[in-house]
Motif scaffolding. Structure first.
Motif, PDB file in Angstrom:
ATOM      1  N   SER A  58     -25.169  -5.014  13.080  1.00  0.00           N
ATOM      2  CA  SER A  58     -26.012  -6.204  13.154  1.00  0.00           C
ATOM      3  C   SER A  58     -27.206  -6.119  12.215  1.00  0.00           C
ATOM      4  N   GLY A  59     -27.467  -7.210  11.515  1.00  0.00           N
ATOM      5  CA  GLY A  59     -28.608  -7.292  10.624  1.00  0.00           C
ATOM      6  C   GLY A  59     -28.370  -6.699   9.255  1.00  0.00           C
ATOM      7  N   LEU A  60     -27.239  -6.044   9.046  1.00  0.00           N
ATOM      8  CA  LEU A  60     -26.933  -5.433   7.767  1.00  0.00           C
ATOM      9  C   LEU A  60     -25.982  -6.325   6.965  1.00  0.00           C
ATOM     10  N   ARG A  61     -25.901  -6.061   5.672  1.00  0.00           N
ATOM     11  CA  ARG A  61     -24.948  -6.780   4.840  1.00  0.00           C
ATOM     12  C   ARG A  61     -23.544  -6.560   5.381  1.00  0.00           C
ATOM     13  N   THR A  62     -22.748  -7.625   5.441  1.00  0.00           N
ATOM     14  CA  THR A  62     -21.367  -7.501   5.892  1.00  0.00           C
ATOM     15  C   THR A  62     -20.596  -6.650   4.896  1.00  0.00           C
ATOM     16  N   LYS A  63     -19.915  -5.640   5.402  1.00  0.00           N
ATOM     17  CA  LYS A  63     -19.229  -4.688   4.535  1.00  0.00           C
ATOM     18  C   LYS A  63     -17.758  -5.061   4.354  1.00  0.00           C
ATOM     19  N   VAL A  64     -17.177  -4.537   3.261  1.00  0.00           N
ATOM     20  CA  VAL A  64     -15.771  -4.794   2.916  1.00  0.00           C
ATOM     21  C   VAL A  64     -14.998  -3.488   2.915  1.00  0.00           C
ATOM     22  N   ASN A  65     -13.853  -3.481   3.582  1.00  0.00           N
ATOM     23  CA  ASN A  65     -12.961  -2.330   3.561  1.00  0.00           C
ATOM     24  C   ASN A  65     -11.712  -2.644   2.745  1.00  0.00           C
ATOM     25  N   GLY A  66     -11.319  -1.699   1.910  1.00  0.00           N
ATOM     26  CA  GLY A  66     -10.051  -1.796   1.187  1.00  0.00           C
ATOM     27  C   GLY A  66      -9.071  -0.776   1.739  1.00  0.00           C
ATOM     28  N   SER A  67      -7.821  -1.171   1.902  1.00  0.00           N
ATOM     29  CA  SER A  67      -6.806  -0.277   2.458  1.00  0.00           C
ATOM     30  C   SER A  67      -5.742   0.042   1.412  1.00  0.00           C
ATOM     31  N   ILE A  68      -5.293   1.284   1.422  1.00  0.00           N
ATOM     32  CA  ILE A  68      -4.207   1.717   0.558  1.00  0.00           C
ATOM     33  C   ILE A  68      -3.217   2.512   1.413  1.00  0.00           C
ATOM     34  N   GLY A  69      -2.152   3.042   0.800  1.00  0.00           N
ATOM     35  CA  GLY A  69      -1.243   3.899   1.549  1.00  0.00           C
ATOM     36  C   GLY A  69       0.204   3.724   1.136  1.00  0.00           C
ATOM     37  N   THR A  70       0.953   4.793   1.265  1.00  0.00           N
ATOM     38  CA  THR A  70       2.368   4.795   0.929  1.00  0.00           C
ATOM     39  C   THR A  70       3.188   4.151   2.040  1.00  0.00           C
ATOM     40  N   SER A  71       4.460   3.902   1.734  1.00  0.00           N
ATOM     41  CA  SER A  71       5.403   3.446   2.757  1.00  0.00           C
ATOM     42  C   SER A  71       6.680   4.265   2.612  1.00  0.00           C
ATOM     43  N   SER A  72       7.641   4.023   3.489  1.00  0.00           N
ATOM     44  CA  SER A  72       8.916   4.740   3.391  1.00  0.00           C
ATOM     45  C   SER A  72       9.694   4.329   2.141  1.00  0.00           C
ATOM     46  N   ASP A  73       9.375   3.171   1.555  1.00  0.00           N
ATOM     47  CA  ASP A  73      10.063   2.698   0.349  1.00  0.00           C
ATOM     48  C   ASP A  73       9.371   3.128  -0.938  1.00  0.00           C
ATOM     49  N   ILE A  74       8.034   3.160  -0.921  1.00  0.00           N
ATOM     50  CA  ILE A  74       7.269   3.479  -2.125  1.00  0.00           C
ATOM     51  C   ILE A  74       6.273   4.577  -1.782  1.00  0.00           C
ATOM     52  N   CYS A  75       6.460   5.736  -2.388  1.00  0.00           N
ATOM     53  CA  CYS A  75       5.578   6.868  -2.119  1.00  0.00           C
ATOM     54  C   CYS A  75       5.224   7.565  -3.423  1.00  0.00           C
ATOM     55  N   ASP A  76       4.007   7.317  -3.916  1.00  0.00           N
ATOM     56  CA  ASP A  76       3.558   7.864  -5.191  1.00  0.00           C
ATOM     57  C   ASP A  76       2.091   8.252  -5.018  1.00  0.00           C
ATOM     58  N   ILE A  77       1.809   9.532  -4.901  1.00  0.00           N
ATOM     59  CA  ILE A  77       0.435   9.985  -4.650  1.00  0.00           C
ATOM     60  C   ILE A  77      -0.501   9.554  -5.767  1.00  0.00           C
ATOM     61  N   ASP A  78      -0.062   9.677  -7.015  1.00  0.00           N
ATOM     62  CA  ASP A  78      -0.913   9.287  -8.146  1.00  0.00           C
ATOM     63  C   ASP A  78      -1.264   7.806  -8.074  1.00  0.00           C
ATOM     64  N   LEU A  79      -0.309   6.984  -7.662  1.00  0.00           N
ATOM     65  CA  LEU A  79      -0.567   5.557  -7.528  1.00  0.00           C
ATOM     66  C   LEU A  79      -1.599   5.293  -6.444  1.00  0.00           C
ATOM     67  N   GLU A  80      -1.498   6.003  -5.330  1.00  0.00           N
ATOM     68  CA  GLU A  80      -2.461   5.798  -4.248  1.00  0.00           C
ATOM     69  C   GLU A  80      -3.859   6.220  -4.665  1.00  0.00           C
ATOM     70  N   VAL A  81      -3.957   7.285  -5.432  1.00  0.00           N
ATOM     71  CA  VAL A  81      -5.269   7.709  -5.942  1.00  0.00           C
ATOM     72  C   VAL A  81      -5.837   6.642  -6.877  1.00  0.00           C
ATOM     73  N   LYS A  82      -4.986   6.067  -7.728  1.00  0.00           N
ATOM     74  CA  LYS A  82      -5.436   4.985  -8.616  1.00  0.00           C
ATOM     75  C   LYS A  82      -5.900   3.773  -7.816  1.00  0.00           C
ATOM     76  N   LYS A  83      -5.173   3.457  -6.754  1.00  0.00           N
ATOM     77  CA  LYS A  83      -5.552   2.325  -5.914  1.00  0.00           C
ATOM     78  C   LYS A  83      -6.877   2.597  -5.202  1.00  0.00           C
ATOM     79  N   ALA A  84      -7.056   3.839  -4.744  1.00  0.00           N
ATOM     80  CA  ALA A  84      -8.323   4.211  -4.104  1.00  0.00           C
ATOM     81  C   ALA A  84      -9.481   4.072  -5.086  1.00  0.00           C
TER      82      ALA A  84
END
Length: 439
Positions: A58-84
């Motif tokens: 309360s009283g603070l700037r509204t914050k934004v969260n971004g989500s990343i993560g692999t799935s059973s179909d697409i799993c690439d650690i380097d890609l997730e690091v780039k997305k992060a």
């Protein structure tokens, strides 16, 4: 080690509270009082020295969260690091690492090593993934392993966790008695926990042993975000009995967790019609004692796939306006595919814009940026205008792609520029704070 809320109650202003106060143009003593009340939480990790400290509430700037993560179909650690990295570069405040495929420990640790943002996760994802690999049946998850996993993830550097403590046998019974749902169940962690409870005919161990969950979170001064595992995935399910049963329990648990000295957040829906967003936030704030509200979306329509980042931005602006404290972004890939890096960047940008719109309405005193942009636009001071924009790179790219003959104008109006003509008519009448530095 004492938590931020325990120290605040003792009258201690911590270095983290001082950082939050400085970032929010507030007083450290005011932040301390809000932390003590549980109206503000501080996402950090004592062992991640390079990590940013973020205040949410309360009283603070509204914050934004971004989500990343692999799935059973697409799993690439380097890609997730780039997305992060993209989430951080585009100005999000927190990151959730939500992998559900591949070497989950390796993905999490790679992201934590590369990212400066407070990182959150959902421990049920890894718990059920590993149970499925080991037993070929996620319903055979050992609750003891779940608690061991939570501590392992916290020790790695996780700052906040979405833990589905509010799902219990009572809320599942509401699903059955109301004839299930139009949009089904949409939370991966929540759905697998419901499945585990039905298969084993046992209560949710995270609900049953809530004090144990809080003890683990306190050990690392992590924020416990009470997951919304039975959130509505369709506007026709919004505020049905199952959702409300979980919401009531989560708000009650938020109060209990604070009493134990744990930093607490409540998570919200989900899909909510525009006219119900204000009421949803009012209910959470009132029932939880004004605990910070982490809103997923919300999406006020179900038919916008492909543009659901826009659908959610409309919901996010309204949610921020009415008191939501942290908004989880939605990307153009929502409901369709795993987001790529471009989706992530677009999702963060449009959500940042949405919560800014909400904050402009929520905090009328924080409108100076809008005034300065308007003055620069009126006076056709293009360099100043671009500098003041949220996304100057995109604005400059568009302007340069369609350069005008007269550099003072743009190709929208050309020689018929209303700004240039209006200023020539009334320049001598400008006074007060309508005088800009260039005049």
């Amino acid at each position: 080690m004492k938590t931020q809320i325990e120290l605040a109650r003792e009258g201690v202003v911590t270095p983290q509270m001082e950082i939050v106060a400085r970032n929010e143009n507030s007083e450290p003593g005011d932040i301390r009082r809000q932390v003590a009340l549980g109206e503000v939480v501080i996402a950090h990790h004592p062992q991640r020295k390079h990590q940013r400290v973020v205040g949410i509430g309360s009283g603070l700037r509204t914050k934004v969260n971004g989500s990343i993560g692999t799935s059973s179909d697409i799993c690439d650690i380097d890609l997730e690091v780039k997305k992060a990295r993209a989430v951080q570069e585009e100005g999000a405040d927190t990151l959730m690492e939500l992998s559900a495929g591949g070497d989950l420990d390796a993905v999490r640790r790679a992201v934590l090593a590369d990212c400066d943002l407070p990182v959150g996760n959902v421990p049920l994802y890894q718990a059920f993934c590993e149970a499925a690999r080991k037993y070929r049946n996620p319903n055979k998850l050992d609750p003891e392993y779940l608690f061991e996993l939570i501590e392992r993830q916290l020790a790695d550097g996780i700052s906040f966790m979405a833990i589905h403590c509010g799902i219990n046998q009572f809320s599942i019974e509401r699903l059955k008695k109301q004839g299930f749902r139009y949009g089904g169940l949409v939370s991966k962690g929540g759905t697998f926990m419901v499945s585990w409870m039905e298969y084993n005919q046992k209560e949710n161990p995270l609900y049953e042993q809530f004090d144990r969950v809080c003890a683990l979170m306190k050990k690392y001064d992590a924020v416990l975000s009470l997951g919304n595992g039975i959130r509505a995935g369709a506007i026709h399910d919004s505020h049905d009995r199952a959702q409300m049963a979980e919401m009531i329990i989560n708000c009650e648990l938020a109060e209990l967790g604070r009493e134990m000295g744990c930093q607490m957040m409540v998570e919200g829906p989900g899909h909510v019609p525009l006219d119900e967003i204000a009421g949803n936030i009012m209910l959470e704030k009132r029932m939880s004692g004004n605990a910070p509200y982490y809103v997923l979306g919300p999406l006020p329509a179900d038919c916008g796939a492909g543009y659901d980042h826009v659908t959610a931005a409309i919901g996010a602006a309204n949610a921020a306006r009415h008191g939501a404290d942290l908004i989880c972004y939605i990307t153009p890939a929502e409901h369709l595919a795993l987001p790529n890096e471009a989706d992530v960047r677009e999702g963060v940008r449009i959500t940042r814009l949405a919560v800014h719109i909400g904050d402009v309405a929520k905090y009328p005193k924080r409108r100076e940026q809008e005034k300065q942009v308007s003055l620069a636009r009126r006076d056709t001071r293009w360099e100043d205008q671009l500098r003041l924009l949220m996304f100057p790179d995109r604005a400059e790219e568009i302007r340069k792609s369609r350069s005008p003959e007269n550099e003072k104008t743009c190709t929208m109006c050309g020689n018929f520029c209303a700004m240039e003509r209006g200023l020539s008519l009334f320049e001598k009448d400008i006074r007060g704070d309508k005088i800009s530095l260039s005049l």
